[in-house]
Design a protein around this motif. Sequence first.
Motif, PDB file in Angstrom:
ATOM      1  N   GLY A 175      56.135  73.405   7.000  1.00 19.14           N
ATOM      2  CA  GLY A 175      56.981  74.195   6.116  1.00 19.14           C
ATOM      3  C   GLY A 175      56.297  75.414   5.552  1.00 19.14           C
ATOM      4  O   GLY A 175      56.837  76.078   4.667  1.00 19.14           O
ATOM      5  N   GLY A 176      55.112  75.750   6.065  1.00 17.60           N
ATOM      6  CA  GLY A 176      54.361  76.906   5.581  1.00 17.60           C
ATOM      7  C   GLY A 176      54.706  78.174   6.343  1.00 17.60           C
ATOM      8  O   GLY A 176      55.834  78.351   6.814  1.00 17.60           O
ATOM      9  N   ILE A 177      53.714  79.051   6.496  1.00 16.95           N
ATOM     10  CA  ILE A 177      53.980  80.366   7.081  1.00 16.95           C
ATOM     11  C   ILE A 177      54.301  80.316   8.574  1.00 16.95           C
ATOM     12  O   ILE A 177      54.811  81.291   9.136  1.00 16.95           O
ATOM     13  CB  ILE A 177      52.791  81.327   6.845  1.00 16.95           C
ATOM     14  N   LEU A 178      54.028  79.175   9.227  1.00 18.23           N
ATOM     15  CA  LEU A 178      54.383  79.042  10.642  1.00 18.23           C
ATOM     16  C   LEU A 178      55.783  78.464  10.849  1.00 18.23           C
ATOM     17  O   LEU A 178      56.237  78.356  11.984  1.00 18.23           O
ATOM     18  CB  LEU A 178      53.370  78.138  11.357  1.00 18.23           C
ATOM     19  N   ALA A 179      56.454  78.096   9.772  1.00 17.69           N
ATOM     20  CA  ALA A 179      57.764  77.447   9.880  1.00 17.69           C
ATOM     21  C   ALA A 179      58.736  78.328  10.667  1.00 17.69           C
ATOM     22  O   ALA A 179      58.845  79.537  10.427  1.00 17.69           O
ATOM     23  CB  ALA A 179      58.321  77.158   8.492  1.00 17.69           C
ATOM     24  N   ALA A 234      43.989  72.052   7.498  1.00 19.38           N
ATOM     25  CA  ALA A 234      45.174  72.859   7.826  1.00 19.38           C
ATOM     26  C   ALA A 234      46.445  72.155   7.363  1.00 19.38           C
ATOM     27  O   ALA A 234      47.362  72.794   6.826  1.00 19.38           O
ATOM     28  CB  ALA A 234      45.218  73.123   9.328  1.00 19.38           C
ATOM     29  N   ALA A 235      46.511  70.845   7.547  1.00 16.48           N
ATOM     30  CA  ALA A 235      47.692  70.093   7.126  1.00 16.48           C
ATOM     31  C   ALA A 235      47.865  70.142   5.609  1.00 16.48           C
ATOM     32  O   ALA A 235      48.985  70.106   5.095  1.00 16.48           O
ATOM     33  CB  ALA A 235      47.588  68.637   7.581  1.00 16.48           C
ATOM     34  N   ALA A 236      46.748  70.260   4.881  1.00 21.98           N
ATOM     35  CA  ALA A 236      46.802  70.311   3.414  1.00 21.98           C
ATOM     36  C   ALA A 236      47.126  71.706   2.894  1.00 21.98           C
ATOM     37  O   ALA A 236      47.272  71.891   1.680  1.00 21.98           O
ATOM     38  CB  ALA A 236      45.474  69.842   2.834  1.00 21.98           C
ATOM     39  N   GLY A 237      47.243  72.695   3.783  1.00 15.54           N
ATOM     40  CA  GLY A 237      47.614  74.035   3.359  1.00 15.54           C
ATOM     41  C   GLY A 237      46.456  74.927   2.971  1.00 15.54           C
ATOM     42  O   GLY A 237      46.660  75.994   2.403  1.00 15.54           O
ATOM     43  N   VAL A 238      45.222  74.511   3.308  1.00 11.76           N
ATOM     44  CA  VAL A 238      44.061  75.340   2.965  1.00 11.76           C
ATOM     45  C   VAL A 238      44.053  76.634   3.781  1.00 11.76           C
ATOM     46  O   VAL A 238      43.672  77.690   3.302  1.00 11.76           O
ATOM     47  CB  VAL A 238      42.757  74.547   3.184  1.00 11.76           C
ATOM     48  N   GLY A 239      44.470  76.568   5.023  1.00 10.37           N
ATOM     49  CA  GLY A 239      44.507  77.743   5.885  1.00 10.37           C
ATOM     50  C   GLY A 239      45.019  77.378   7.262  1.00 10.37           C
ATOM     51  O   GLY A 239      45.198  76.191   7.585  1.00 10.37           O
ATOM     52  N   LEU A 240      45.279  78.390   8.083  1.00  6.57           N
ATOM     53  CA  LEU A 240      45.646  78.150   9.478  1.00  6.57           C
ATOM     54  C   LEU A 240      44.394  77.767  10.263  1.00  6.57           C
ATOM     55  O   LEU A 240      43.268  78.010   9.820  1.00  6.57           O
ATOM     56  CB  LEU A 240      46.280  79.395  10.086  1.00  6.57           C
ATOM     57  N   ASP A 322      59.116  86.480  16.675  1.00  7.68           N
ATOM     58  CA  ASP A 322      59.102  87.464  15.608  1.00  7.68           C
ATOM     59  C   ASP A 322      57.713  87.544  15.009  1.00  7.68           C
ATOM     60  O   ASP A 322      56.834  86.760  15.307  1.00  7.68           O
ATOM     61  CB  ASP A 322      60.098  87.055  14.519  1.00  7.68           C
ATOM     62  N   THR A 323      57.503  88.493  14.116  1.00 12.50           N
ATOM     63  CA  THR A 323      56.212  88.655  13.452  1.00 12.50           C
ATOM     64  C   THR A 323      56.082  87.651  12.340  1.00 12.50           C
ATOM     65  O   THR A 323      57.043  87.307  11.681  1.00 12.50           O
ATOM     66  CB  THR A 323      56.095  90.085  12.881  1.00 12.50           C
ATOM     67  N   LEU A 324      54.851  87.174  12.134  1.00 14.90           N
ATOM     68  CA  LEU A 324      54.606  86.235  11.053  1.00 14.90           C
ATOM     69  C   LEU A 324      54.949  86.843   9.704  1.00 14.90           C
ATOM     70  O   LEU A 324      54.701  88.023   9.474  1.00 14.90           O
ATOM     71  CB  LEU A 324      53.114  85.834  11.031  1.00 14.90           C
ATOM     72  N   THR A 325      55.488  86.026   8.849  1.00 15.48           N
ATOM     73  CA  THR A 325      55.768  86.466   7.480  1.00 15.48           C
ATOM     74  C   THR A 325      54.488  86.460   6.680  1.00 15.48           C
ATOM     75  O   THR A 325      53.778  85.452   6.649  1.00 15.48           O
ATOM     76  CB  THR A 325      56.780  85.534   6.825  1.00 15.48           C
TER      77      THR A 325
END
Length: 327
Positions: A175-179, A234-240, A322-325
């Motif tokens: 659900g993060g920036i790759l969603a 990555a799963a914890a949202g620290v970074g890609l 599309d481009t990443l948000t």
Amino acid sequence: MRYDLDDLRLFLGIVDEGSITGGARRMHLSLPSASARVRALEHHAGVDLLVRGRRGVRPTPAGTTLARHAREVLAQTARLDSAVASYTRSPAAPLILLGGGSAMHQLVPQALVSFLRAHPDVDVAVSESRTPDTVRLLTDGEADLGVLVGDEARDCGLRTEFLGDDSLVVIGQAGGILAGRSAVTYTEAAEHPMVGLAAGSSLRRWIETHVGPHAPAVRHRTTVAGLNQVVALAAAGVGLAVVPRRAIDPQVSLDVCELQDPWAHRDHLLAWGVKEDDRRATATRALARHLREAALSEPSGRTARREPADRDVAPGARQEPDTLTRP
């Protein structure tokens, strides 16, 4: 009827991949050759084993039965090889197995568990090694087997065979920036904070070598020693993170995107050392068989975002993302 073991391995690969193309790739065969083998298998069996469709294949009831028994036969064959190999050499002379960080994450440990249990009198010395170093050691007769990254092993002069897919993907918090994305480029991913392996790791060095000197500067929130930690961060949202697809635990909730850069599409090859030693040959063959079985047993298509177009569709048919948000 008599069954050829390679035909059984091919059939299992086709069933696991969901396509004849995928099974052929696993066995390092051309598509026409793999198709001919399947047709011959069906002819001798006297029944259709696969239902063929536009997006791949699936086993018929007879094919499902064949697949189940084929797994048992191959497992029994591996145990037979292991039992015989245990009498061929002294435990004082361990086999030498080399591989990169991706292979050491799951493939090699899984093969070692089954091999060492079946070979109580055979030891294996395992070391992490980059592909160029592994090729040199195999060529010099200082190692028995190595797991190589295919692109780095071209024209190496060694006996090699296809072992499995080792393509890289980008992962991030669900659900993060790759969603909503199915694929990104490394340049897009690098615009965001990342987590990764330590600078000396084979995967980190491989990525940095291929992105080149003009790649965007990456902000690593942290670097760690193992792929398990990278996936967890990555799963914890620290970074890609950029990791091999095979490193992803299907039980971990993640957004997973294909990495579009050509260098991200990699294969694992099994390579044999050049040193001839009859006393080690049987044990080496048995270890190679366990590596093949470990590669074959790995679940395919671990990312739900992998497009159906990856199966039996001509390259270039994939839709541009599309481009990443940006945050």
